[in-house]
Design an enzyme around this catalytic site. Sequence first.
Site, PDB file in Angstrom:
ATOM      1  N   GLU A  35      -9.566  -1.526   5.778  1.00  0.00           N
ATOM      2  CA  GLU A  35     -10.176  -1.198   7.067  1.00  0.00           C
ATOM      3  C   GLU A  35     -11.391  -2.101   7.335  1.00  0.00           C
ATOM      4  O   GLU A  35     -11.915  -2.722   6.399  1.00  0.00           O
ATOM      5  CB  GLU A  35     -10.609   0.275   7.051  1.00  0.00           C
ATOM      6  CG  GLU A  35      -9.458   1.262   6.879  1.00  0.00           C
ATOM      7  CD  GLU A  35      -8.659   1.487   8.167  1.00  0.00           C
ATOM      8  OE1 GLU A  35      -8.690   0.607   9.064  1.00  0.00           O
ATOM      9  OE2 GLU A  35      -8.004   2.534   8.265  1.00  0.00           O
ATOM     10  N   ASN A  77      -7.117  -2.379  14.786  1.00  0.00           N
ATOM     11  CA  ASN A  77      -8.534  -2.656  14.511  1.00  0.00           C
ATOM     12  C   ASN A  77      -8.715  -3.859  13.579  1.00  0.00           C
ATOM     13  O   ASN A  77      -9.786  -4.069  13.018  1.00  0.00           O
ATOM     14  CB  ASN A  77      -9.221  -1.418  13.920  1.00  0.00           C
ATOM     15  CG  ASN A  77      -8.632  -0.995  12.571  1.00  0.00           C
ATOM     16  OD1 ASN A  77      -7.715  -1.633  12.072  1.00  0.00           O
ATOM     17  ND2 ASN A  77      -9.159   0.068  11.994  1.00  0.00           N
ATOM     18  N   HIS A 124      -7.098  -4.371  10.697  1.00  0.00           N
ATOM     19  CA  HIS A 124      -6.889  -4.146   9.257  1.00  0.00           C
ATOM     20  C   HIS A 124      -5.591  -4.790   8.788  1.00  0.00           C
ATOM     21  O   HIS A 124      -4.640  -4.925   9.558  1.00  0.00           O
ATOM     22  CB  HIS A 124      -6.971  -2.656   8.897  1.00  0.00           C
ATOM     23  CG  HIS A 124      -5.786  -1.816   9.241  1.00  0.00           C
ATOM     24  ND1 HIS A 124      -5.786  -0.878  10.256  1.00  0.00           N
ATOM     25  CD2 HIS A 124      -4.556  -1.730   8.677  1.00  0.00           C
ATOM     26  CE1 HIS A 124      -4.614  -0.277  10.290  1.00  0.00           C
ATOM     27  NE2 HIS A 124      -3.839  -0.768   9.348  1.00  0.00           N
ATOM     28  N   ASP A 126       0.821  -1.210   0.000  1.00  0.00           N
ATOM     29  CA  ASP A 126       0.000   0.000   0.000  1.00  0.00           C
ATOM     30  C   ASP A 126       0.857   1.264   0.000  1.00  0.00           C
ATOM     31  O   ASP A 126       2.083   1.208   0.139  1.00  0.00           O
ATOM     32  CB  ASP A 126      -0.945  -0.005   1.207  1.00  0.00           C
ATOM     33  CG  ASP A 126      -0.240  -0.346   2.525  1.00  0.00           C
ATOM     34  OD1 ASP A 126       1.000  -0.349   2.556  1.00  0.00           O
ATOM     35  OD2 ASP A 126      -0.926  -0.619   3.509  1.00  0.00           O
TER      36      ASP A 126
HETATM   37  C1  GLP Z   1      -0.373   0.569   8.495  1.00  0.00           C
HETATM   38  C2  GLP Z   1       0.046  -0.314   7.318  1.00  0.00           C
HETATM   39  C3  GLP Z   1      -0.178  -1.780   7.636  1.00  0.00           C
HETATM   40  C4  GLP Z   1       0.465  -2.135   8.960  1.00  0.00           C
HETATM   41  C5  GLP Z   1      -0.177  -1.303  10.058  1.00  0.00           C
HETATM   42  C6  GLP Z   1       0.387  -1.605  11.434  1.00  0.00           C
HETATM   43  O1  GLP Z   1      -1.732   0.740   8.543  1.00  0.00           O
HETATM   44  N1  GLP Z   1      -0.700   0.040   6.155  1.00  0.00           N
HETATM   45  O2  GLP Z   1       0.376  -2.572   6.588  1.00  0.00           O
HETATM   46  O3  GLP Z   1       0.284  -3.504   9.234  1.00  0.00           O
HETATM   47  O4  GLP Z   1       0.082   0.072   9.745  1.00  0.00           O
HETATM   48  O5  GLP Z   1       1.545  -0.869  11.644  1.00  0.00           O
HETATM   49  P1  GLP Z   1       2.567  -1.112  12.815  1.00  0.00           P
HETATM   50  O6  GLP Z   1       3.391  -2.266  12.399  1.00  0.00           O
HETATM   51  O7  GLP Z   1       3.374   0.171  12.879  1.00  0.00           O
HETATM   52  O8  GLP Z   1       1.783  -1.371  14.042  1.00  0.00           O
END
Ligand code: GLP
Length: 242
Positions: free
Chosen positions: A142, A135, A137, A67
Amino acid sequence: MKIIKVQNNEEAGLKAAEIFKKEIKNNPKCVLGLATGSTPKTTYKHLIKFHKHNDLDFSDVKTFNLDEYYPIKKENIQSYHYFMHIKLFDHINVKPENVNIIDGECDDYQKSCDDFEKMIEENPIDIQLLGIGSNGHIAFNEPNTPFTQKTHLVQLTESTINDNARFFDHHEEIPLHALTMGLATIMKAKKIVLIATGKNKANAVKHMIQGDKTPLCPASILQDHSDCTIIVDEEAAELIEE
Ligand code: GLP
């Protein structure tokens, strides 16, 4: 789902990097699906070490990232484009033309999404790395994203914007939209490795593994994947019932 329990993010990163190393050694032309966020940083650190010390060769590997924020300039230090170069690509021998990150600067986002999806269809992902949002995702899918969704534009939820606020100096700088592989895109990967570490992931992890399969928890779709490994640390595993 195969669950691997580890002590902390450091150990999780090593485990994930070892799985990726094996994949690349078995098939030097493999297609990697990569993720951003704080969770996979240790995985990338270990992959860089393997490259430097054990000659892990990325010269024929292709990569697709999950993404990107939208809109965002590539040189913006908050862009996932920037993150991937600083955290991984600048330190390994992957060829720039083999790196695919959806373009957060494009005018026609629909075309970018369709082109990206087509590229993945032509270069099926052998192994996809994932983190998870608090959450539930995955990528930027989402809660309430249909399981059938392909690469698309999303409006980020308040919860994700707040979770990601720690990376930005000013709240108003946080993009409100993103372009993301859809859940159907992710599910097409032949192998999936999801890492979840830290207390704030415990609820999402419990639902992903032991809850109902529902778009309310996008990660719960992984229950249907035939080769999905979840690497979870003690804190994130806290609510899993034995
Ligand atoms: C963002 C990314 C996700 C990732 C999430 C959690 O939303 N798009 O791919 O899994 O953050 O991030 P973190 O690893 O910093 O908790």
